[in-house]
Design an enzyme around this catalytic site. Structure first.
Site, short mmCIF file in Angstrom:
data_model
loop_
_atom_site.label_atom_id
_atom_site.label_comp_id
_atom_site.label_asym_id
_atom_site.label_seq_id
_atom_site.Cartn_x
_atom_site.Cartn_y
_atom_site.Cartn_z
N GLY A 227 0.76 -1.16 0.31
CA GLY A 227 -0.02 -0.04 -0.03
C GLY A 227 0.80 1.24 0.07
O GLY A 227 1.95 1.36 -0.26
N ILE A 228 0.30 2.12 0.20
CA ILE A 228 0.89 3.48 0.27
C ILE A 228 1.56 3.63 1.63
O ILE A 228 1.05 3.42 2.82
CB ILE A 228 -0.12 4.75 0.08
CG1 ILE A 228 0.81 6.19 -0.52
CG2 ILE A 228 -1.05 5.00 0.94
CD1 ILE A 228 1.32 6.05 -1.69
N GLY A 229 2.77 4.54 1.72
CA GLY A 229 3.14 4.86 3.05
C GLY A 229 4.45 4.31 3.26
O GLY A 229 5.04 3.89 2.28
N GLU A 252 -4.06 -4.13 -4.26
CA GLU A 252 -5.04 -3.24 -4.30
C GLU A 252 -4.49 -1.73 -5.10
O GLU A 252 -5.09 -1.21 -5.97
CB GLU A 252 -5.58 -2.93 -3.02
CG GLU A 252 -6.72 -1.68 -3.12
CD GLU A 252 -7.33 -1.64 -1.71
OE1 GLU A 252 -7.25 -0.40 -0.90
OE2 GLU A 252 -7.57 -2.59 -0.77
N GLY A 349 -9.38 -2.27 1.61
CA GLY A 349 -9.22 -3.59 1.21
C GLY A 349 -8.46 -4.58 2.20
O GLY A 349 -8.06 -5.44 2.12
#
Length: 456
Positions: A227-229, A252, A349
């Site tokens: 994911g983002i981050g 996702e 998600g």
């Protein structure tokens, strides 16, 4: 069957101005302004201008999802009251949080993999949907660009479908990643703004220590959900510099870390399903992410009910899912959406991938958090709580949680009793917070001092 002349003729016949589109809106209309980088720009501006003068227009409902914007919606800035226009989001960002603070934004709880089905439910459809697309090709197709997600669920349940052509939109190849002009009601052209960027935040030492634990659990031929981050970005950087090879992406979100892995020769996608493809349902990051996915045959945009489907995720061996959270309690309940009663983010998600990864042969899911935070007063507070604070939303139930990771290590909660969970979670809490957590666990009846584990 269309020919090229017919396609161009239909394009011209469906061309409207943004002002014309705004004037299609009637009182009590439900409007969807798109997702992520596809969020409406042209019609949003025009509707904002209309709202400044049209005091008779009332009862509007405007929805966005995962909106990635450079500034607030013009429609919101022009709204004078919730009776005139109300705003909703299925995933909260910074703008949504500010709008909620000002009393005009509400969250829609959802499971991302189910979302295309939601809009077919009674009362959930839209009078108008409007979103950005890439320019039409010679066959009459408009590409969705970085966002696929549940766009088709929205389109199928909208009475009027308006597309905003943006020449800055990359062409994202994949499954169901375009709409044909025959399914479009109107077309707006505008000033082609560059897509908003979401560059990864620099990693702290705590982020790097969390990433190190996760990287130690990744094997050759693992399939990654990033994911983002800062933590996922650190994981990507460390894997890029490691001896691990033949990784695949089924995520996702497609992010900068995926580009790093590809450039390092690690992202080969030699998985049996969708072989050779990095599959995602939306992309976001720096401009190099948008440049990378543009007309790139190894990148595959797909609907969220495929990408986030639990059985799809579980079909891959060695699936690795990495997600963050806001806090967790000693029972193992994970909150990723709120700080007390203040809504921060969305379910997204997370639960989809936590469940799917554990069902994968050799798969693992990781919920990541820093162990504590230090307030402006200099006081340290644990992000591992005895019980989640009042108002906290349980995003992932305790029975679903696999690994929990802080900068002090990681623990696997699957199959562990309540007291074992408490001991393990306290073992990765900040040292300054552990004794207080032990006292609270004793009050809760989930502590056995005779079984105290060794702390890191």
């Amino acid at each position: 069957m269309y020919n090229i002349k017919q396609v161009q003729s239909e394009y011209r016949s469906k061309m409207i101005s943004a002002e014309f589109a705004a004037n299609l809106v009637k009182s009590n209309y439900r409007i969807h302004f798109g997702l992520g980088t596809n969020t409406s720009v042209y019609m949003d501006r025009a509707l904002g201008e209309r709202l400044k003068d049209d005091t008779l227009l009332r009862g509007l409902e405007v929805m966005t999802q995962i909106a990635i914007r450079k500034d607030f919606m013009e429609t919101y800035k022009a709204t004078t009251s919730v009776d005139q226009c109300r705003f909703y989001s299925a995933h909260f960002g910074a703008d949504d949080r500010q709008m909620q603070k000002e009393g005009n934004s509400w969250f829609i709880p959802m499971l991302f993999n189910e979302e295309p089905l939601y809009w077919a439910q009674e009362g959930n459809g839209f009078d108008i949907c409007c979103f950005q697309v890439a320019p039409m090709d010679k066959y009459g197709n408009f590409n969705f660009g970085p966002v696929n997600a549940d766009l088709w669920g929205i389109i199928k349940n909208s009475k009027t479908v308006i597309v905003e052509v943006n020449e800055s939109m990359p062409i994202a190849l994949g499954y169901d990643s375009h709409i044909n002009i025959s399914e479009v009601s109107y077309i707006i052209e505008g000033d082609n703004p560059m897509l908003p960027e979401m560059p990864p935040k620099p990693a702290t030492e705590e982020d790097k220590r969390i990433a190190e634990f996760i990287v130690g659990k990744v094997n050759n031929f693992s399939v990654l959900q990033l994911g983002i981050g800062a933590v996922p970005n650190s994981v990507g950087s460390m894997l890029a510099d490691s001896d691990i090879r033949d990784l695949s992406a089924h995520s996702e979100m497609f992010v900068d870390a995926c580009v790093d892995l590809y450039n390092a020769g690690k992202l080969t996608n030699r998985k049996p399903r969708d072989k050779g493809l990095s599959v995602y349902t939306f992309a976001g990051g720096s401009q190099r992410v948008y440049d990378f996915i543009d007309d790139n045959p190894i990148c595959c945009s797909a609907p969220v009910d495929y990408v986030n489907n639990i059985s799809t995720i579980a079909s891959f061996d060695n699936f690795i899912s990495i997600n963050g959270c806001i806090g967790i309690d000693l029972y193992g309940q994970v909150c990723s959406e709120s700080v007390g009663y203040r809504h921060i983010s969305g379910t997204g998600g997370q639960l989809d991938f936590v469940l799917g990864a554990f069902l994968s042969n050799g798969g693992k899911s990781f919920i990541c958090t820093k162990s504590s935070r230090v307030g402006k007063d200099g006081k340290r507070s644990s992000l591992i709580h005895p019980i989640l604070p009042a108002g906290s939303i349980v995003s992932t139930p305790r029975a679903a949680v696999n690994y929990v990771v802080t900068e002090f290590g990681g623990v696997n909660l699957k199959g562990k009793s309540t007291w074992q969970r408490a001991e393990q979670l306290i073992s990765i809490a900040h040292p300054e917070c552990r004794e207080e957590l032990i006292k609270e666990a004793e009050k809760m009846g989930i502590w056995r001092r005779t079984s105290k584990v060794e702390y890191l």
